[in-house]
Motif scaffolding. Structure first.
Motif, PDB file in Angstrom:
ATOM      1  N   GLY A   1     -13.384  -3.849   2.935  1.00 41.13           N
ATOM      2  CA  GLY A   1     -12.360  -3.029   3.553  1.00 41.13           C
ATOM      3  C   GLY A   1     -11.292  -2.557   2.594  1.00 41.13           C
ATOM      4  N   VAL A   2     -11.354  -2.986   1.324  1.00 35.06           N
ATOM      5  CA  VAL A   2     -10.306  -2.618   0.364  1.00 35.06           C
ATOM      6  C   VAL A   2     -10.524  -1.226  -0.231  1.00 35.06           C
ATOM      7  CG1 VAL A   2      -9.244  -3.193  -1.859  1.00 35.06           C
ATOM      8  CG2 VAL A   2      -9.648  -4.991  -0.164  1.00 35.06           C
ATOM      9  N   PRO A   3     -11.670  -0.935  -0.879  1.00 40.30           N
ATOM     10  CA  PRO A   3     -11.790   0.375  -1.552  1.00 40.30           C
ATOM     11  C   PRO A   3     -12.006   1.520  -0.566  1.00 40.30           C
ATOM     12  CG  PRO A   3     -13.361  -1.258  -2.433  1.00 40.30           C
ATOM     13  CD  PRO A   3     -12.846  -1.777  -1.134  1.00 40.30           C
ATOM     14  N   ARG A   4     -11.268   2.582  -0.748  1.00 35.78           N
ATOM     15  CA  ARG A   4     -11.514   3.797   0.015  1.00 35.78           C
ATOM     16  C   ARG A   4     -12.675   4.574  -0.596  1.00 35.78           C
ATOM     17  NH1 ARG A   4      -6.470   7.717   0.971  1.00 35.78           N
ATOM     18  NH2 ARG A   4      -5.681   5.666   1.571  1.00 35.78           N
ATOM     19  N   SER A   5     -12.782   4.486  -1.909  1.00 38.15           N
ATOM     20  CA  SER A   5     -13.901   5.102  -2.626  1.00 38.15           C
ATOM     21  C   SER A   5     -14.083   4.337  -3.923  1.00 38.15           C
ATOM     22  CB  SER A   5     -13.642   6.586  -2.915  1.00 38.15           C
ATOM     23  OG  SER A   5     -12.615   6.731  -3.890  1.00 38.15           O
TER      24      SER A   5
ATOM     25  N   GLU B   1      -0.762  14.151  -9.506  1.00 37.52           N
ATOM     26  CA  GLU B   1      -1.283  14.354  -8.152  1.00 37.52           C
ATOM     27  C   GLU B   1      -1.521  13.043  -7.413  1.00 37.52           C
ATOM     28  OE1 GLU B   1      -4.957  16.814  -5.980  1.00 37.52           O
ATOM     29  OE2 GLU B   1      -4.634  16.945  -8.149  1.00 37.52           O
ATOM     30  N   PHE B   2      -1.750  11.968  -8.159  1.00 38.75           N
ATOM     31  CA  PHE B   2      -2.081  10.683  -7.555  1.00 38.75           C
ATOM     32  C   PHE B   2      -1.168   9.587  -8.097  1.00 38.75           C
ATOM     33  CE2 PHE B   2      -5.983  13.195  -8.029  1.00 38.75           C
ATOM     34  CZ  PHE B   2      -6.370  13.319  -6.705  1.00 38.75           C
ATOM     35  N   THR B   3      -0.976   8.558  -7.304  1.00 37.42           N
ATOM     36  CA  THR B   3      -0.313   7.352  -7.791  1.00 37.42           C
ATOM     37  C   THR B   3      -1.372   6.511  -8.478  1.00 37.42           C
ATOM     38  OG1 THR B   3       1.285   7.388  -5.988  1.00 37.42           O
ATOM     39  CG2 THR B   3       0.980   5.292  -7.149  1.00 37.42           C
ATOM     40  N   VAL B   4      -1.235   6.312  -9.768  1.00 33.49           N
ATOM     41  CA  VAL B   4      -2.258   5.632 -10.561  1.00 33.49           C
ATOM     42  C   VAL B   4      -1.714   4.286 -11.031  1.00 33.49           C
ATOM     43  CG1 VAL B   4      -3.806   5.786 -12.540  1.00 33.49           C
ATOM     44  CG2 VAL B   4      -3.118   7.871 -11.333  1.00 33.49           C
ATOM     45  N   LEU B   5      -2.433   3.223 -10.719  1.00 30.61           N
ATOM     46  CA  LEU B   5      -2.042   1.873 -11.111  1.00 30.61           C
ATOM     47  C   LEU B   5      -3.122   1.286 -12.006  1.00 30.61           C
ATOM     48  CD1 LEU B   5      -0.878   0.596  -7.615  1.00 30.61           C
ATOM     49  CD2 LEU B   5       0.574   1.386  -9.474  1.00 30.61           C
ATOM     50  N   ALA B   6      -2.740   0.749 -13.142  1.00 27.33           N
ATOM     51  CA  ALA B   6      -3.666   0.061 -14.044  1.00 27.33           C
ATOM     52  C   ALA B   6      -3.259  -1.401 -14.093  1.00 27.33           C
ATOM     53  CB  ALA B   6      -3.619   0.671 -15.442  1.00 27.33           C
ATOM     54  N   TRP B   7      -4.230  -2.292 -13.977  1.00 27.64           N
ATOM     55  CA  TRP B   7      -3.901  -3.716 -13.994  1.00 27.64           C
ATOM     56  C   TRP B   7      -4.446  -4.368 -15.252  1.00 27.64           C
ATOM     57  CZ3 TRP B   7      -6.762  -8.216 -11.402  1.00 27.64           C
ATOM     58  CH2 TRP B   7      -8.137  -8.120 -11.623  1.00 27.64           C
ATOM     59  N   ASP B   8      -3.842  -5.493 -15.608  1.00 26.12           N
ATOM     60  CA  ASP B   8      -4.377  -6.355 -16.660  1.00 26.12           C
ATOM     61  C   ASP B   8      -5.194  -7.446 -15.977  1.00 26.12           C
ATOM     62  OD1 ASP B   8      -3.109  -4.956 -18.658  1.00 26.12           O
ATOM     63  OD2 ASP B   8      -1.414  -6.328 -18.820  1.00 26.12           O
TER      64      ASP B   8
ATOM     65  N   VAL C   1      -4.106  -6.039  -5.106  1.00 26.72           N
ATOM     66  CA  VAL C   1      -3.960  -4.915  -4.180  1.00 26.72           C
ATOM     67  C   VAL C   1      -3.084  -5.315  -2.997  1.00 26.72           C
ATOM     68  CG1 VAL C   1      -5.225  -3.443  -2.557  1.00 26.72           C
ATOM     69  CG2 VAL C   1      -6.116  -3.803  -4.862  1.00 26.72           C
ATOM     70  N   ALA C   2      -3.333  -6.520  -2.449  1.00 26.35           N
ATOM     71  CA  ALA C   2      -2.559  -6.986  -1.298  1.00 26.35           C
ATOM     72  C   ALA C   2      -1.097  -7.212  -1.663  1.00 26.35           C
ATOM     73  CB  ALA C   2      -3.183  -8.272  -0.747  1.00 26.35           C
ATOM     74  N   ALA C   3      -0.864  -7.780  -2.849  1.00 28.96           N
ATOM     75  CA  ALA C   3       0.508  -8.077  -3.267  1.00 28.96           C
ATOM     76  C   ALA C   3       1.339  -6.812  -3.406  1.00 28.96           C
ATOM     77  CB  ALA C   3       0.496  -8.855  -4.581  1.00 28.96           C
ATOM     78  N   LEU C   4       0.697  -5.717  -3.782  1.00 24.89           N
ATOM     79  CA  LEU C   4       1.404  -4.449  -3.931  1.00 24.89           C
ATOM     80  C   LEU C   4       1.479  -3.662  -2.621  1.00 24.89           C
ATOM     81  CD1 LEU C   4       0.112  -3.174  -7.402  1.00 24.89           C
ATOM     82  CD2 LEU C   4       2.272  -4.313  -6.857  1.00 24.89           C
ATOM     83  N   GLY C   5       0.816  -4.181  -1.592  1.00 22.40           N
ATOM     84  CA  GLY C   5       0.847  -3.507  -0.305  1.00 22.40           C
ATOM     85  C   GLY C   5       0.082  -2.196  -0.288  1.00 22.40           C
ATOM     86  N   LEU C   6      -0.952  -2.098  -1.117  1.00 23.06           N
ATOM     87  CA  LEU C   6      -1.735  -0.862  -1.167  1.00 23.06           C
ATOM     88  C   LEU C   6      -2.689  -0.801   0.023  1.00 23.06           C
ATOM     89  CD1 LEU C   6      -2.670  -0.886  -4.960  1.00 23.06           C
ATOM     90  CD2 LEU C   6      -0.645   0.086  -3.863  1.00 23.06           C
ATOM     91  N   GLU C   7      -2.809   0.376   0.604  1.00 25.23           N
ATOM     92  CA  GLU C   7      -3.687   0.546   1.760  1.00 25.23           C
ATOM     93  C   GLU C   7      -4.913   1.352   1.351  1.00 25.23           C
ATOM     94  OE1 GLU C   7      -3.647   2.324   6.333  1.00 25.23           O
ATOM     95  OE2 GLU C   7      -1.781   2.081   5.205  1.00 25.23           O
ATOM     96  N   ARG C   8      -6.016   0.669   1.201  1.00 23.60           N
ATOM     97  CA  ARG C   8      -7.307   1.268   0.873  1.00 23.60           C
ATOM     98  C   ARG C   8      -7.217   2.218  -0.332  1.00 23.60           C
ATOM     99  NH1 ARG C   8     -11.571   3.157   4.674  1.00 23.60           N
ATOM    100  NH2 ARG C   8     -12.763   2.044   3.089  1.00 23.60           N
ATOM    101  N   PRO C   9      -6.964   1.696  -1.499  1.00 22.95           N
ATOM    102  CA  PRO C   9      -6.897   2.544  -2.692  1.00 22.95           C
ATOM    103  C   PRO C   9      -8.290   2.996  -3.125  1.00 22.95           C
ATOM    104  CG  PRO C   9      -6.770   0.245  -3.318  1.00 22.95           C
ATOM    105  CD  PRO C   9      -6.740   0.272  -1.811  1.00 22.95           C
TER     106      PRO C   9
END
Length: 225
Positions: A69-73, A6-13, A40-48
């Motif tokens: 301004g980055v986290p939506r929740s 249902e969601f695009t899920v990204l896990a980072w190291d 987040v910026a490098a991947l072009g994510l908008e308010r994850p």
């Protein structure tokens, strides 16, 4: 995988973990947060939506402080307001001393000693073995930076100013960040936050109760505009 339908899920190291480079000795929570914002910026994510467990929960809070301004929740699982903000000074000192001491040893000499603090006695052997295998990849630079970052962090002043939807997820037998004290303070401090306490679950709640954990995250995210 449990939420990927249902969601695009990204896990980072994080720096010092997995495939990422080791952090500088001076790295503390603000540097981790800036690094995450850069990711987040490098991947072009908008308010994850940002989900973090334990140290990751504190990192999510620091991300909000420095980059509101980055986290939506926020989904804060088994989280602290930093060790300094949630634990007695003597406990913080003991944790740092232990981390510094064990960072000098091969992981196989100390990893198993952490498992009782992460899981309940009911955790199946296969789960403990999986966690042990993950922790055997621990590296000294990452251990030291994370321990010192969290030992110095007191995020309590940030809590009343959080203006994004926030879910708090805790196990009721968490020995690392006891929900009766740590979770209650975060819940009181963050306006409009939702606290969910999962019965019979320890600190590594996402591993010990993945179905319940994912269901709570899914319900929370679905409820957002």
């Amino acid at each position: 995988e449990g939420l990927g339908d249902e969601f695009t899920v990204l896990a980072w190291d994080a720096p010092g973990c997995g495939g990422s480079d080791d952090p500088a000795e001076s790295f503390r929570l603000p540097e981790y947060a800036d690094c995450l914002a850069g990711f987040v910026a490098a991947l072009g994510l908008e308010r994850p939506h940002v989900c973090g467990l334990s140290f990751g929960g504190g990192l999510a809070l620091e991300l909000y402080r420095r980059h509101p301004g980055v986290p939506r929740s926020l989904v804060l699982a088994s989280a602290y307001a930093g060790w300094a903000g949630s634990l007695p000074p003597e406990v913080v000192r003991e944790r740092v001393e232990r981390a510094m001491r064990e960072a000098e040893l091969p992981p196989e000499q100390w990893v198993r000693g952490y498992l009782p603090g992460l899981f309940t006695e009911a955790a199946p052997r296969a789960l403990l073995e999986e966690a042990e295998a993950i922790m055997l990849d621990a590296r000294p630079a990452g251990m030291r930076a994370m321990a010192l970052s969290f030992a110095e962090a007191d995020l309590r002043d940030l809590l009343p100013g959080i203006r994004v939807p926030t879910l708090l997820l805790y196990g009721d037998v968490d020995r690392r960040s006891p929900q009766a004290a740590v979770a209650a303070e975060l819940h009181r401090g963050i306006p409009g936050s939702r606290l969910v306490v999962m019965p019979g679950v320890g600190h590594a709640a996402n591993m010990e109760a993945p179905d319940r954990f994912n269901a709570e995250v899914r319900e929370f995210l679905r409820s957002l505009p």
